[in-house]
Design a protein around this motif. Structure first.
Motif, PDB file in Angstrom:
ATOM      1  N   GLN A  24      49.105  40.736  52.001  1.00 52.18           N
ATOM      2  CA  GLN A  24      47.826  41.635  51.271  1.00 52.18           C
ATOM      3  C   GLN A  24      47.044  42.347  52.493  1.00 52.18           C
ATOM      4  OE1 GLN A  24      47.515  41.607  47.912  1.00 52.18           O
ATOM      5  NE2 GLN A  24      49.227  40.622  47.230  1.00 52.18           N
ATOM      6  N   LYS A  31      43.014  43.424  61.311  1.00 50.97           N
ATOM      7  CA  LYS A  31      43.006  42.764  60.036  1.00 50.97           C
ATOM      8  C   LYS A  31      43.823  41.282  60.166  1.00 50.97           C
ATOM      9  CE  LYS A  31      43.085  46.804  57.318  1.00 50.97           C
ATOM     10  NZ  LYS A  31      43.968  47.775  56.342  1.00 50.97           N
ATOM     11  N   GLU A  79      47.839  34.710  44.167  1.00 53.47           N
ATOM     12  CA  GLU A  79      48.702  35.678  44.716  1.00 53.47           C
ATOM     13  C   GLU A  79      49.883  36.145  43.693  1.00 53.47           C
ATOM     14  OE1 GLU A  79      50.970  37.277  48.561  1.00 53.47           O
ATOM     15  OE2 GLU A  79      49.071  36.151  48.627  1.00 53.47           O
ATOM     16  N   GLN A  82      48.835  37.873  40.874  1.00 57.46           N
ATOM     17  CA  GLN A  82      48.359  38.971  41.107  1.00 57.46           C
ATOM     18  C   GLN A  82      49.368  40.357  41.297  1.00 57.46           C
ATOM     19  OE1 GLN A  82      48.289  40.866  44.497  1.00 57.46           O
ATOM     20  NE2 GLN A  82      47.158  42.498  44.055  1.00 57.46           N
ATOM     21  N   ARG A  83      50.635  39.550  41.630  1.00 58.17           N
ATOM     22  CA  ARG A  83      51.789  40.534  41.791  1.00 58.17           C
ATOM     23  C   ARG A  83      52.204  41.195  40.399  1.00 58.17           C
ATOM     24  NH1 ARG A  83      54.564  39.999  46.486  1.00 58.17           N
ATOM     25  NH2 ARG A  83      53.850  38.370  48.027  1.00 58.17           N
ATOM     26  N   GLU A  85      51.318  43.436  37.599  1.00 52.60           N
ATOM     27  CA  GLU A  85      50.480  44.332  37.210  1.00 52.60           C
ATOM     28  C   GLU A  85      49.899  44.238  35.952  1.00 52.60           C
ATOM     29  OE1 GLU A  85      51.482  48.067  38.023  1.00 52.60           O
ATOM     30  OE2 GLU A  85      51.904  48.041  40.159  1.00 52.60           O
ATOM     31  N   VAL A 123      38.790  38.630  46.025  1.00 55.55           N
ATOM     32  CA  VAL A 123      39.264  39.421  47.202  1.00 55.55           C
ATOM     33  C   VAL A 123      40.646  39.865  46.898  1.00 55.55           C
ATOM     34  CG1 VAL A 123      40.063  39.224  49.639  1.00 55.55           C
ATOM     35  CG2 VAL A 123      37.887  38.153  48.779  1.00 55.55           C
ATOM     36  N   LEU A 124      41.662  39.042  46.543  1.00 59.64           N
ATOM     37  CA  LEU A 124      42.873  39.534  46.034  1.00 59.64           C
ATOM     38  C   LEU A 124      43.079  40.452  45.067  1.00 59.64           C
ATOM     39  CD1 LEU A 124      44.857  36.086  46.534  1.00 59.64           C
ATOM     40  CD2 LEU A 124      44.926  38.174  47.983  1.00 59.64           C
ATOM     41  N   TYR A 125      42.072  40.549  44.311  1.00 62.97           N
ATOM     42  CA  TYR A 125      42.002  41.439  43.126  1.00 62.97           C
ATOM     43  C   TYR A 125      41.082  42.610  43.540  1.00 62.97           C
ATOM     44  CZ  TYR A 125      44.985  39.159  39.566  1.00 62.97           C
ATOM     45  OH  TYR A 125      46.056  38.615  38.901  1.00 62.97           O
ATOM     46  N   GLY A 126      41.022  43.056  44.607  1.00 65.18           N
ATOM     47  CA  GLY A 126      40.241  44.280  45.061  1.00 65.18           C
ATOM     48  C   GLY A 126      38.879  43.977  45.163  1.00 65.18           C
ATOM     49  N   LEU A 127      38.364  42.873  45.719  1.00 66.52           N
ATOM     50  CA  LEU A 127      36.880  42.560  45.611  1.00 66.52           C
ATOM     51  C   LEU A 127      36.295  42.739  44.292  1.00 66.52           C
ATOM     52  CD1 LEU A 127      35.862  44.550  49.000  1.00 66.52           C
ATOM     53  CD2 LEU A 127      36.510  42.013  48.743  1.00 66.52           C
ATOM     54  N   SER A 128      36.878  42.159  43.233  1.00 67.91           N
ATOM     55  CA  SER A 128      36.452  42.242  41.905  1.00 67.91           C
ATOM     56  C   SER A 128      35.407  41.214  41.553  1.00 67.91           C
ATOM     57  CB  SER A 128      37.418  42.041  41.015  1.00 67.91           C
ATOM     58  OG  SER A 128      36.950  41.949  39.617  1.00 67.91           O
TER      59      SER A 128
END
Length: 286
Positions: A24, A31, A79, A82-83, A85, A123-128
């Motif tokens: 990710q 990073k 995770e 999250q894979r 969509e 974090v894994l969902y785009g800093l949601s």
């Protein structure tokens, strides 16, 4: 029983988390360094918190292993969700982990793990922020509901609480973001899915974790303490004198445990079985 030294569990958990999150983050050196630093901070925080607030777990290798497992499994679950969509972040069953930690370890530890997993989810969902908000409060609802679980069927009630708390959070977010009615209803549907998944995951993992990590929950103690179980029924019928003595001793043990802050239910149920060996020659103990 599991007896892996705590430092090995800590390092192993950190490495697994690093491997899970690396795809990710990306393979650039900066990073990778940031990810390693983040995981190191999380692990250090857990170590300091446990040493300060829950010292009874410091030398308990099984408890430390279970903490590491729950943390890694929770991140892996986020995770995995999250894979897909089409899968909503509002349905990630963080509450299942807080239920398991509350039942098997300690409610304050469940709170800490719930906070960390909610942040990882965001974090894994785009800093949601929305994902953090919903998963945090659904996890806290699960944790509070787990305090009152006495039978496996009570997990369903906990799932209901997770669902309505998630739905309420999502309704508030919908008003804040000015979602359409359809969007709000769709989000609330995923909140209901969250509650159902928490129940299914907790029901599936609880017996295995109890057995593998040698933990005893209130659920198991109440099941084992049922006098309709064959062994206790035999004691009642074949050795009534010993059965009566067992009831008196269990009451004394329960009161003594309550007086010193020990697990009174564990002491009471343990006393139910302390004289079952007399069933070999019950006539000796009339």
């Amino acid at each position: 029983e599991v007896h892996i030294p705590s430092p090995v569990v800590t390092v192993g958990s950190a490495l697994i988390l690093f491997a899970l999150l690396l795809p990710q983050v990306g393979l650039t050196l900066s990073k990778m360094g940031a990810l390693a630093g983040l995981i190191a901070v999380v692990m250090l925080f857990f170590i300091l918190y446990i040493r300060t607030d829950l010292p009874q777990f410091v030398n308990d290798d099984e408890a430390v292993f279970l903490i590491g497992f729950c943390l890694v499994f929770g991140v892996a679950m986020v995770e995995l969700c999250q894979r897909f969509e089409w899968f909503s972040p509002y349905a990630v069953p963080i509450g299942a982990i807080t239920i398991l930690v509350t039942l098997l370890l300690h409610i304050r530890l469940a709170f800490l793990i719930g906070v960390v997993l909610s942040l990882f989810c965001g974090v894994l969902y785009g800093l949601s922020f929305d994902a953090v908000f919903v998963t945090f409060f659904s996890g806290m609802a699960a944790m509070m509901a787990a305090r009152h679980i006495r039978h496996r069927s009570d997990l369903i009630r906990a799932g209901f609480h997770i669902a309505w708390v998630s739905g309420l959070c999502l309704y508030g977010l919908g008003l804040f973001h000015m979602w359409t009615t359809t969007q709000i209803l769709r989000a609330i549907f995923w909140g209901g899915v969250n509650g159902a998944l928490c129940v299914l995951v907790a029901l599936a993992l609880l017996p295995a974790l109890e057995s593998f990590f040698s933990r005893v929950t209130m659920i198991t103690l109440l099941e084992v303490g049922d006098f309709n179980r064959p062994l206790l029924r035999r004691l009642m019928i074949e050795a009534p004198g010993t059965y009566h003595h067992t009831l008196l001793v269990s009451a004394l043990a329960e009161q003594a445990a309550e007086a010193i802050g020990a697990n009174s239910l564990l002491c009471r149920v343990g006393m139910y079985y302390h004289d079952v060996g007399k069933l070999e020659h019950p006539d000796y103990f009339i």
